[in-house]
Structure formats: C-alpha cells, structure tokens
Write a protein that holds these residues in place. Structure first.
Motif, PDB file in Angstrom:
ATOM      1  N   LEU A   1       3.446  -4.047  -9.253  1.00  0.00           N
ATOM      2  CA  LEU A   1       2.101  -4.150  -8.671  1.00  0.00           C
ATOM      3  C   LEU A   1       1.058  -4.199  -9.764  1.00  0.00           C
ATOM      4  CD1 LEU A   1       2.090  -1.709  -5.619  1.00  0.00           C
ATOM      5  CD2 LEU A   1       2.437  -4.185  -5.639  1.00  0.00           C
ATOM      6  N   TRP A   2       0.161  -5.137  -9.640  1.00  0.00           N
ATOM      7  CA  TRP A   2      -0.949  -5.237 -10.567  1.00  0.00           C
ATOM      8  C   TRP A   2      -2.058  -4.283 -10.154  1.00  0.00           C
ATOM      9  CZ3 TRP A   2      -1.742 -11.273 -10.733  1.00  0.00           C
ATOM     10  CH2 TRP A   2      -0.703 -11.845 -11.463  1.00  0.00           C
ATOM     11  N   THR A   3      -2.817  -3.845 -11.144  1.00  0.00           N
ATOM     12  CA  THR A   3      -4.060  -3.155 -10.836  1.00  0.00           C
ATOM     13  C   THR A   3      -5.052  -4.229 -10.364  1.00  0.00           C
ATOM     14  OG1 THR A   3      -4.976  -3.444 -13.052  1.00  0.00           O
ATOM     15  CG2 THR A   3      -3.649  -1.437 -12.645  1.00  0.00           C
ATOM     16  N   TRP A   4      -6.170  -3.803  -9.795  1.00  0.00           N
ATOM     17  CA  TRP A   4      -7.179  -4.787  -9.377  1.00  0.00           C
ATOM     18  C   TRP A   4      -7.676  -5.567 -10.594  1.00  0.00           C
ATOM     19  CZ3 TRP A   4      -7.700  -6.864  -4.943  1.00  0.00           C
ATOM     20  CH2 TRP A   4      -7.385  -6.149  -3.797  1.00  0.00           C
ATOM     21  N   GLU A   5      -7.830  -4.893 -11.716  1.00  0.00           N
ATOM     22  CA  GLU A   5      -8.301  -5.577 -12.923  1.00  0.00           C
ATOM     23  C   GLU A   5      -7.295  -6.636 -13.380  1.00  0.00           C
ATOM     24  OE1 GLU A   5      -9.604  -4.618 -17.519  1.00  0.00           O
ATOM     25  OE2 GLU A   5      -9.524  -2.974 -16.074  1.00  0.00           O
ATOM     26  N   GLN A   6      -6.014  -6.288 -13.384  1.00  0.00           N
ATOM     27  CA  GLN A   6      -4.984  -7.262 -13.767  1.00  0.00           C
ATOM     28  C   GLN A   6      -4.990  -8.452 -12.811  1.00  0.00           C
ATOM     29  OE1 GLN A   6      -1.769  -4.420 -13.539  1.00  0.00           O
ATOM     30  NE2 GLN A   6      -1.405  -4.545 -15.751  1.00  0.00           N
ATOM     31  N   ARG A   7      -5.113  -8.174 -11.531  1.00  0.00           N
ATOM     32  CA  ARG A   7      -5.107  -9.253 -10.547  1.00  0.00           C
ATOM     33  C   ARG A   7      -6.314 -10.162 -10.732  1.00  0.00           C
ATOM     34  NH1 ARG A   7      -5.020  -8.905  -3.958  1.00  0.00           N
ATOM     35  NH2 ARG A   7      -5.308 -11.120  -3.661  1.00  0.00           N
TER      36      ARG A   7
ATOM     37  N   GLU B   1       0.834  -1.205   0.000  1.00  0.00           N
ATOM     38  CA  GLU B   1       0.000   0.000   0.000  1.00  0.00           C
ATOM     39  C   GLU B   1       0.868   1.253   0.000  1.00  0.00           C
ATOM     40  OE1 GLU B   1      -2.200  -0.973   3.495  1.00  0.00           O
ATOM     41  OE2 GLU B   1      -3.729  -2.092   2.392  1.00  0.00           O
TER      42      GLU B   1
ATOM     43  N   GLU C   1       6.064   0.559  -8.581  1.00  0.00           N
ATOM     44  CA  GLU C   1       4.624   0.272  -8.618  1.00  0.00           C
ATOM     45  C   GLU C   1       4.207  -0.202 -10.007  1.00  0.00           C
ATOM     46  OE1 GLU C   1       0.303   2.468  -8.158  1.00  0.00           O
ATOM     47  OE2 GLU C   1       2.058   3.618  -8.776  1.00  0.00           O
ATOM     48  N   ARG C   2       4.608   0.527 -11.035  1.00  0.00           N
ATOM     49  CA  ARG C   2       4.211   0.162 -12.406  1.00  0.00           C
ATOM     50  C   ARG C   2       4.764  -1.209 -12.803  1.00  0.00           C
ATOM     51  NH1 ARG C   2       5.363   5.701 -13.428  1.00  0.00           N
ATOM     52  NH2 ARG C   2       7.418   5.158 -14.263  1.00  0.00           N
TER      53      ARG C   2
ATOM     54  N   ARG D   1       7.371   5.030  -7.883  1.00  0.00           N
ATOM     55  CA  ARG D   1       6.341   4.999  -8.940  1.00  0.00           C
ATOM     56  C   ARG D   1       6.698   3.955 -10.002  1.00  0.00           C
ATOM     57  NH1 ARG D   1       6.392  10.353  -7.406  1.00  0.00           N
ATOM     58  NH2 ARG D   1       4.330  11.242  -7.022  1.00  0.00           N
TER      59      ARG D   1
ATOM     60  N   ARG E   1       2.048   1.719  -3.440  1.00  0.00           N
ATOM     61  CA  ARG E   1       0.932   2.234  -4.248  1.00  0.00           C
ATOM     62  C   ARG E   1       0.760   3.744  -4.037  1.00  0.00           C
ATOM     63  NH1 ARG E   1      -1.138  -0.258  -8.280  1.00  0.00           N
ATOM     64  NH2 ARG E   1      -1.726  -2.120  -7.170  1.00  0.00           N
TER      65      ARG E   1
END
Length: 141
Positions: free
Chosen positions: A115-121, A46, A111-112, A108, A49
C-alpha cells in the motif's frame, strides 16, 4: 440475522460517511469481506491499513493480497465446507492470541509492501500525468 436469531447482537448501519469509516474499523478486531465476485476494493485495503484480521473469499485478485493463515484467511467460494472452515478459523483466532498477533503483524508487513501512502500515490499520479503531457508535446498535440 433474524433467521439465525442474532439480530440483537448485529448492528446494520447502512452507508456511512467517509469521515466515520475508520471509527468502525478501529472498533473491530476482524474484517469480513465475502462478496461473490471480487473482494479487492477500498474496504479490504482500508482493513489492511488498519491491520485487521481479514476473512475473505478467493475470487478476483483477492489471492494476490491475502495468504491463508499468513496475513488473513481466504477461502474457496465454491467449497461446500467454506462456512465450517470460517467458523473453525474464527474460533482459533479468538482463542489463540499468538495466532492473532502473528496475522496482524503480517498484515502490517503487507501494508508496508503493497500500500502506498497518499504522498506516494500522488507522486506516482503526477509522474504519470507528466509522462502523458510530455508524450503529447512530442506528438505535437
């Protein structure tokens, strides 16, 4: 905090609801995660993020996420000079705005890249479930 006479400048809030977590991240410039065992968990992710400057210990998989003075600050938990190093680096991040900006930019990038976005996950999880279902069908289950 009482022993160090800083109780009046530290606020202990205890458990907070998920809805309020990001209010605390947005109010802070720096994130400390100094657990004895592993520091990779939701709080660290977090903080990434939210592009916070991270101070943490090198235990568990933390070193796979944080590179010292690149995208955060990471320390050997058994080094007797760890506290002094943290204090020195904290001082430097406060007085050197370009160092702080550089680390925030690298967070940053982290993160890119990691970390996955929620959609990617969700897409990855659905894909894994579909693989399991397909395997079960082939095995006659």
């Amino acid at each position: 905090a009482k022993q160090k006479n800083v109780f009046n400048i530290i606020k202990f809030v205890g458990a907070i609801t998920n809805e309020k977590v990001y209010q605390y991240y947005r109010a802070a410039d720096i994130f400390f995660s100094l657990y004895d065992l592993s520091n990779v968990g939701n709080p660290l992710l977090e903080a990434i993020r939210e592009h916070k400057v991270i101070f943490t210990l090198s235990n568990g998989d933390t070193g796979k996420w944080i590179s010292h003075k690149k995208n955060g600050f990471i320390y050997n938990p058994v080094d007797k000079n760890t506290i002094s190093s943290i204090v020195n680096d904290l001082y430097n991040i406060i007085i050197d705005s370009s160092l702080k900006k550089n680390i925030e930019e690298n967070v940053r990038i982290l993160e890119r890249e990691k970390l996955w976005t929620w959609e990617q996950r969700m897409n990855a999880e659905v894909e894994e479930v579909l693989k399991i279902i397909s395997l079960e069908k082939r095995n006659g289950n």
